[in-house]
Design an enzyme around this catalytic site. Structure first.
Site, mmCIF file in Angstrom:
data_model
loop_
_atom_site.group_PDB
_atom_site.id
_atom_site.type_symbol
_atom_site.label_atom_id
_atom_site.label_comp_id
_atom_site.label_asym_id
_atom_site.label_seq_id
_atom_site.Cartn_x
_atom_site.Cartn_y
_atom_site.Cartn_z
ATOM 1 N N ARG A 118 48.583 -6.733 99.457
ATOM 2 C CA ARG A 118 48.830 -5.528 98.661
ATOM 3 C C ARG A 118 48.916 -4.368 99.646
ATOM 4 O O ARG A 118 48.007 -4.191 100.457
ATOM 5 C CB ARG A 118 47.677 -5.341 97.679
ATOM 6 C CG ARG A 118 47.947 -4.337 96.615
ATOM 7 C CD ARG A 118 46.903 -4.432 95.518
ATOM 8 N NE ARG A 118 47.143 -5.534 94.593
ATOM 9 C CZ ARG A 118 46.192 -6.075 93.824
ATOM 10 N NH1 ARG A 118 44.941 -5.652 93.894
ATOM 11 N NH2 ARG A 118 46.496 -7.055 92.986
ATOM 12 N N GLU B 72 53.522 -13.236 98.765
ATOM 13 C CA GLU B 72 53.809 -12.194 97.776
ATOM 14 C C GLU B 72 53.259 -10.866 98.265
ATOM 15 O O GLU B 72 52.085 -10.766 98.592
ATOM 16 C CB GLU B 72 53.177 -12.545 96.419
ATOM 17 C CG GLU B 72 53.507 -11.508 95.352
ATOM 18 C CD GLU B 72 52.849 -11.796 94.002
ATOM 19 O OE1 GLU B 72 53.480 -12.449 93.160
ATOM 20 O OE2 GLU B 72 51.689 -11.368 93.813
HETATM 21 P P1 GTP Z 1 52.330 -14.750 87.479
HETATM 22 O O1 GTP Z 1 52.022 -14.766 88.948
HETATM 23 O O2 GTP Z 1 52.118 -16.047 86.820
HETATM 24 O O3 GTP Z 1 51.617 -13.615 86.771
HETATM 25 O O4 GTP Z 1 53.879 -14.532 87.313
HETATM 26 P P2 GTP Z 1 54.852 -13.719 88.249
HETATM 27 O O5 GTP Z 1 54.680 -14.176 89.647
HETATM 28 O O6 GTP Z 1 56.203 -13.756 87.635
HETATM 29 O O7 GTP Z 1 54.233 -12.278 88.043
HETATM 30 P P3 GTP Z 1 54.575 -10.825 88.544
HETATM 31 O O8 GTP Z 1 55.379 -10.766 89.793
HETATM 32 O O9 GTP Z 1 55.077 -10.052 87.387
HETATM 33 O O10 GTP Z 1 53.081 -10.334 88.847
HETATM 34 C C1 GTP Z 1 52.305 -10.939 89.799
HETATM 35 C C2 GTP Z 1 51.034 -10.148 90.073
HETATM 36 O O11 GTP Z 1 51.219 -8.732 89.888
HETATM 37 C C3 GTP Z 1 49.859 -10.453 89.181
HETATM 38 O O12 GTP Z 1 49.165 -11.574 89.648
HETATM 39 C C4 GTP Z 1 49.025 -9.172 89.291
HETATM 40 O O13 GTP Z 1 48.321 -9.116 90.530
HETATM 41 C C5 GTP Z 1 50.093 -8.106 89.334
HETATM 42 N N1 GTP Z 1 50.434 -7.631 87.981
HETATM 43 C C6 GTP Z 1 51.537 -7.942 87.266
HETATM 44 N N2 GTP Z 1 51.538 -7.344 86.079
HETATM 45 C C7 GTP Z 1 50.389 -6.619 86.017
HETATM 46 C C8 GTP Z 1 49.810 -5.781 85.011
HETATM 47 O O14 GTP Z 1 50.340 -5.573 83.937
HETATM 48 N N3 GTP Z 1 48.605 -5.198 85.308
HETATM 49 C C9 GTP Z 1 47.975 -5.377 86.501
HETATM 50 N N4 GTP Z 1 46.794 -4.768 86.686
HETATM 51 N N5 GTP Z 1 48.498 -6.196 87.462
HETATM 52 C C10 GTP Z 1 49.683 -6.799 87.224
HETATM 53 MG MG MG Z 2 52.389 -14.113 90.689
#
Ligand code: GTP
Ligand code: MG
Length: 242
Positions: A114, A176
């Site tokens: 991050r 990521e």
């Molecule tokens: P997942 O990893 O399964 O959630 O799917 P993804 O990889 O498509 O998700 P995305 O890139 O949208 O988000 C990944 C990460 O971003 C999450 O694990 C959180 O750390 C952060 N994040 C995403 N949406 C939110 C949110 O609405 N609120 C907060 N606090 N963090 C978020």
């Molecule tokens: Mg993710």
């Protein structure tokens, strides 16, 4: 400043936890967990390497900006490897097979960084300079700053593939990276806390969620105004000439 959310891989600890899990999930499979456990530890070491490489690249960019423009684009960074338990939880939640190949093919956030920047301009300059580096690849971009989520969440998510050189050659490994401003981070921490608060009544939850959405808009306004003062004082976003 880099904050490590946990210490470096401790393979003895990891092995003990994995053996525990293997015994819990497949106590009578008759398989010896040995090989898979070793493969997993090896794989985690590669993710760790990719995470370290990318954070070093970010530190180098930050210090270049400091030296050339007397401006610190990065306020601080945090990095972490997903724990074995959250890896398993995520595979199960998504109905994916539990195996090392499945982790490699489906989970792109085992290694995560991050990057918390001072201003929105910094988010884009740092991420653009990183994305332009010729030895890494951009696998996916989700710009929740240009397109905020319904709940008000804003951040720029980029998945990079980073070559980690082992004795066997280069292993392109996903990391990521979440780029956000201090204000976005401040907001996301509270929203995260609310999301995991399960003992709240529905009404109360909805009320807080609405207030948070209002906060997201207010913070965005504050950020825009402060960004504009900052640009006025320091000039337009610094672009490094080759
Ligand atoms: P997942 O990893 O399964 O959630 O799917 P993804 O990889 O498509 O998700 P995305 O890139 O949208 O988000 C990944 C990460 O971003 C999450 O694990 C959180 O750390 C952060 N994040 C995403 N949406 C939110 C949110 O609405 N609120 C907060 N606090 N963090 C978020
Ligand atoms: Mg993710």
């Amino acid at each position: 400043v880099i904050l490590d959310r946990q210490s470096r891989i401790n393979s003895a600890e990891l092995r003990a936890r994995l053996n525990q899990l293997v015994n819990r999930f497949a106590p009578d499979s008759g398989e010896t967990p040995g090989e898979e456990v070793i493969d997993f530890i090896n794989q985690m070491q590669v993710y760790e390497g990719a995470m370290y490489e990318l954070s070093t690249k970010l530190e180098i960019l930050d210090s270049e900006f400091q030296v050339r423009f007397s401006h610190d684009p990065i306020h601080h960074m945090e990095r972490r490897l997903k724990s074995v338990d959250s890896i398993l939880e995520k595979l199960q939640r998504k109905g994916l097979p539990v195996s090392i190949n499945s982790i490699r093919d489906n989970l792109f956030d085992v290694a995560g960084i991050r990057v918390i920047c001072n201003y929105r301009d910094d988010v884009y300059s740092v991420s653009n300079y990183l994305s332009a580096q010729s030895d890494i690849q951009v696998l996916r971009v989700k710009d929740y700053i240009k397109n905020p989520k319904q709940n008000g969440y804003r951040s720029l998510h980029v998945i990079y593939a980073v070559p980690v050189f082992l004795s066997s050659g280069a292993h392109y490994t996903p990391v990521e990276v979440q780029f956000r401003t201090i204000a976005m981070d401040y907001w996301a921490s509270l929203e995260h806390a609310l999301r995991y608060k399960t003992d709240l009544e529905d009404d109360k939850y909805a009320e807080h969620a609405q207030t948070l959405l209002d906060c997201a808009r207010s913070l965005q306004n504050v950020e825009t105004q402060m960004q504009s003062i900052h640009r006025d004082i320091n000039g337009a976003p610094q672009v490094a000439e080759p």
